[in-house]
Design a protein around this motif. Structure first.
Motif, PDB file in Angstrom:
ATOM      1  N   ILE A   1       0.918  -1.210   0.075  1.00 25.04           N
ATOM      2  CA  ILE A   1       0.147   0.119   0.073  1.00 25.04           C
ATOM      3  C   ILE A   1       0.973   1.167  -0.162  1.00 25.04           C
ATOM      4  N   ILE A   2       1.895   1.079   0.688  1.00 26.94           N
ATOM      5  CA  ILE A   2       2.977   2.248   0.763  1.00 26.94           C
ATOM      6  C   ILE A   2       3.460   2.508  -0.653  1.00 26.94           C
ATOM      7  N   ALA A   3       3.957   1.596  -1.145  1.00 28.46           N
ATOM      8  CA  ALA A   3       4.847   1.586  -2.269  1.00 28.46           C
ATOM      9  C   ALA A   3       3.629   2.212  -3.384  1.00 28.46           C
ATOM     10  N   ALA A   4       2.458   1.616  -3.483  1.00 29.05           N
ATOM     11  CA  ALA A   4       1.371   2.240  -4.488  1.00 29.05           C
ATOM     12  C   ALA A   4       0.897   3.705  -4.119  1.00 29.05           C
ATOM     13  N   SER A   5       0.928   3.809  -3.001  1.00 30.01           N
ATOM     14  CA  SER A   5       0.540   5.442  -2.551  1.00 30.01           C
ATOM     15  C   SER A   5       1.858   6.362  -3.106  1.00 30.01           C
ATOM     16  N   GLY A   6       3.078   6.013  -2.938  1.00 30.19           N
ATOM     17  CA  GLY A   6       4.208   6.495  -3.053  1.00 30.19           C
ATOM     18  C   GLY A   6       4.272   6.805  -4.521  1.00 30.19           C
ATOM     19  N   ILE A   7       3.899   5.777  -5.359  1.00 26.68           N
ATOM     20  CA  ILE A   7       4.444   5.895  -6.767  1.00 26.68           C
ATOM     21  C   ILE A   7       3.191   6.800  -7.527  1.00 26.68           C
ATOM     22  N   TYR A   8       2.022   6.707  -6.759  1.00 26.71           N
ATOM     23  CA  TYR A   8       0.737   7.392  -7.373  1.00 26.71           C
ATOM     24  C   TYR A   8       1.039   8.904  -7.279  1.00 26.71           C
TER      25      TYR A   8
ATOM     26  N   PRO B   1      -5.305   2.029  -6.520  1.00 27.38           N
ATOM     27  CA  PRO B   1      -5.564   0.776  -6.840  1.00 27.38           C
ATOM     28  C   PRO B   1      -4.860   0.607  -8.234  1.00 27.38           C
ATOM     29  N   ALA B   2      -4.736   1.485  -9.399  1.00 25.40           N
ATOM     30  CA  ALA B   2      -3.997   1.220 -10.588  1.00 25.40           C
ATOM     31  C   ALA B   2      -2.771   1.111 -10.227  1.00 25.40           C
ATOM     32  N   ALA B   3      -2.088   1.805  -9.507  1.00 24.67           N
ATOM     33  CA  ALA B   3      -0.534   1.973  -9.150  1.00 24.67           C
ATOM     34  C   ALA B   3      -0.195   0.555  -8.486  1.00 24.67           C
ATOM     35  N   MET B   4      -1.190  -0.307  -7.851  1.00 23.03           N
ATOM     36  CA  MET B   4      -0.732  -1.647  -6.981  1.00 23.03           C
ATOM     37  C   MET B   4      -0.416  -2.632  -7.910  1.00 23.03           C
ATOM     38  N   TRP B   5      -0.565  -2.292  -9.312  1.00 28.58           N
ATOM     39  CA  TRP B   5       0.012  -3.627 -10.048  1.00 28.58           C
ATOM     40  C   TRP B   5       1.542  -3.376 -10.193  1.00 28.58           C
TER      41      TRP B   5
ATOM     42  N   ALA C   1       3.372  -1.729  -7.976  1.00 29.31           N
ATOM     43  CA  ALA C   1       3.885  -2.225  -6.653  1.00 29.31           C
ATOM     44  C   ALA C   1       3.886  -3.579  -6.400  1.00 29.31           C
ATOM     45  N   LEU C   2       3.030  -4.375  -6.790  1.00 28.18           N
ATOM     46  CA  LEU C   2       3.046  -5.758  -6.852  1.00 28.18           C
ATOM     47  C   LEU C   2       4.119  -6.275  -7.424  1.00 28.18           C
ATOM     48  N   ILE C   3       4.249  -6.376  -8.908  1.00 26.96           N
ATOM     49  CA  ILE C   3       5.291  -6.916  -9.541  1.00 26.96           C
ATOM     50  C   ILE C   3       6.612  -6.272  -9.261  1.00 26.96           C
ATOM     51  N   THR C   4       6.731  -5.420  -8.494  1.00 20.66           N
ATOM     52  CA  THR C   4       8.295  -4.793  -8.169  1.00 20.66           C
ATOM     53  C   THR C   4       8.624  -5.299  -6.744  1.00 20.66           C
ATOM     54  N   LEU C   5       7.622  -5.512  -5.824  1.00 15.22           N
ATOM     55  CA  LEU C   5       7.575  -6.078  -4.711  1.00 15.22           C
ATOM     56  C   LEU C   5       8.039  -7.677  -4.549  1.00 15.22           C
ATOM     57  N   THR C   6       7.550  -8.245  -5.774  1.00 14.18           N
ATOM     58  CA  THR C   6       7.681  -9.567  -5.777  1.00 14.18           C
ATOM     59  C   THR C   6       8.910  -9.814  -6.771  1.00 14.18           C
TER      60      THR C   6
ATOM     61  N   VAL D   1       9.221  -9.482  -9.850  1.00 15.85           N
ATOM     62  CA  VAL D   1       8.788  -9.752 -11.125  1.00 15.85           C
ATOM     63  C   VAL D   1       9.480  -8.972 -12.060  1.00 15.85           C
ATOM     64  N   GLY D   2       8.736  -7.573 -12.006  1.00 12.97           N
ATOM     65  CA  GLY D   2       9.312  -6.594 -12.936  1.00 12.97           C
ATOM     66  C   GLY D   2       8.931  -6.793 -14.353  1.00 12.97           C
ATOM     67  N   TYR D   3       7.666  -6.922 -14.846  1.00 16.60           N
ATOM     68  CA  TYR D   3       7.348  -7.157 -16.409  1.00 16.60           C
ATOM     69  C   TYR D   3       7.826  -5.983 -17.297  1.00 16.60           C
ATOM     70  N   GLY D   4       7.842  -4.806 -16.702  1.00 14.49           N
ATOM     71  CA  GLY D   4       8.502  -3.697 -17.508  1.00 14.49           C
ATOM     72  C   GLY D   4       7.477  -2.902 -18.240  1.00 14.49           C
ATOM     73  N   ASP D   5       6.028  -3.365 -18.104  1.00 12.53           N
ATOM     74  CA  ASP D   5       5.034  -2.897 -18.756  1.00 12.53           C
ATOM     75  C   ASP D   5       4.487  -1.445 -18.107  1.00 12.53           C
ATOM     76  N   VAL D   6       4.892  -1.360 -16.789  1.00 12.69           N
ATOM     77  CA  VAL D   6       4.676  -0.082 -16.214  1.00 12.69           C
ATOM     78  C   VAL D   6       5.626   0.405 -15.322  1.00 12.69           C
ATOM     79  N   VAL D   7       6.486   1.359 -15.897  1.00 12.45           N
ATOM     80  CA  VAL D   7       7.593   1.796 -15.224  1.00 12.45           C
ATOM     81  C   VAL D   7       7.468   3.391 -14.907  1.00 12.45           C
ATOM     82  N   PRO D   8       8.417   3.835 -13.924  1.00  9.59           N
ATOM     83  CA  PRO D   8       8.307   5.400 -13.548  1.00  9.59           C
ATOM     84  C   PRO D   8       9.052   5.842 -14.570  1.00  9.59           C
ATOM     85  N   VAL D   9       8.911   7.160 -14.921  1.00  8.61           N
ATOM     86  CA  VAL D   9       9.645   7.896 -15.551  1.00  8.61           C
ATOM     87  C   VAL D   9      10.401   9.246 -15.303  1.00  8.61           C
ATOM     88  N   THR D  10       9.897   9.743 -14.084  1.00  4.66           N
ATOM     89  CA  THR D  10      10.286  10.626 -13.276  1.00  4.66           C
ATOM     90  C   THR D  10      11.539  10.641 -12.744  1.00  4.66           C
TER      91      THR D  10
END
Length: 316
Positions: A171-178, A193-197, A199-204, A206-215
């Protein structure tokens, strides 16, 4: 009828004089379960299913019939289970308690999807996939799976605490990246909730790379979460590995203590050897492990030290 029921109960529980038949029965059912899983997987290939439809239907009918008879027989003989030996329940109460037990529920769910497809006319393809639940029947026959279930049961509180911490961090990771990315990428980080995807693949890790931060701040935050996740994922893994190792150590200790007691007279007779073999199978130890444990006991047992290891004569 009571004699037949008790005989079947001995076979199902692999106890007493029917222990050998019990192990043979378990082996047969394990083979049938594996064959069912393979058939269900292969049946999902369209052209194979069309060309061999009759075989799959007959095999399913035979399998369901065997599993159904097994379930009913276990229900009938459940009054003679060891766990009910010292209780004051009636036969009906014992059977009801057996029906509600985890292993009985697994047996029921293994045959229920197929029974529904036979009696319900509309499309139940999703229930056919649920036939794969039969693989969980192996928990009744596999010592390794029983050991894993015992491990999870014993460490339930620790695992719950670990998953609770991971949920908080999620939850903290999703809120922060949001907060850092939603203005730049509203389509990917438009809500928590959209940012949780991400956060989930990053915490596990897995890192699919379909959603990544740009800033820049988003990347720094993402790096911190990635480094943090390496330790978080290892927590439940370490708990299970440590507990599983303790389970193996305890089983070896139990076998070692039994061998030690049976060697008090300086020799292991035929009945002792039979008892040790039954215990080895019950504990899920390999023959090599059992031999190694017996060798260790022989070198440390005070009684055996008074006998010559070559001729067996008593040493003065």
């Amino acid at each position: 009828m009571n004699t037949l029921r008790l005989k079947l109960a001995d076979i199902f529980e692999a106890r007493g004089k029917s222990r050998r038949w019990g192990y043979l029965f378990d082996g047969f059912l394990m083979t049938l379960i594996f064959a069912n899983v393979i058939a269900i997987v292969i049946e999902s290939v369209p052209h194979i299913a069309q060309n061999h439809m009759r075989f799959f239907v007959y095999f399913e009918l035979i399998s369901v019939a065997i599993f159904s008879v097994e379930y009913l027989a276990r229900l009938w003989t459940s009054v003679d289970l060891d766990r009910f030996k010292d209780t004051h329940y009636s036969n009906t109460q014992r059977r009801l308690r057996y029906i509600a037990s985890p292993l009985a529920l697994i047996d029921l769910f293994a045959i229920l999807p197929s029974l529904l497809t036979f009696f319900v006319s509309f499309d139940l393809r999703f229930l056919r996939v649920l036939r794969l639940l039969r693989i969980f029947k192996l928990t009744r026959y596999s010592r390794a799976m029983q050991m894993m279930l015992n491990t999870i049961r014993e460490e339930a509180s620790s695992l719950t605490a670990a998953f609770f911490i991971m949920t908080v961090i999620l939850i903290i990771a999703a809120s922060g990246i949001y907060l850092l990315e939603h203005d730049i990428q509203p389509d990917k980080f438009g809500s928590i909730p959209a940012a949780m995807w991400w956060a989930l693949i990053t915490l596990t890790t897995v890192g699919y790379g379909d959603v990544v931060p740009v800033t820049m701040l988003g990347k720094i935050f993402g790096g911190i979460i990635t480094i943090l996740s390496m330790g978080m994922v290892a927590i439940p893994t370490g708990i299970l590995a440590s507990s599983f190792s303790d389970q193996l150590r305890q089983r070896r200790r139990t076998y070692s203590e039994t061998v030690y007691q049976l060697m008090e007279d300086g020799v292991i007779c035929h009945d002792d050897r039979t008892h040790l073999e039954e215990l080895r199978l019950e504990l899920g130890l390999s023959t090599q492990e059992a031999v190694q444990i017996e060798k260790q006991v022989r070198t440390t047992h005070p009684v055996l030290k008074r006998f010559c290891p070559q001729c067996g004569h008593h040493l003065e």
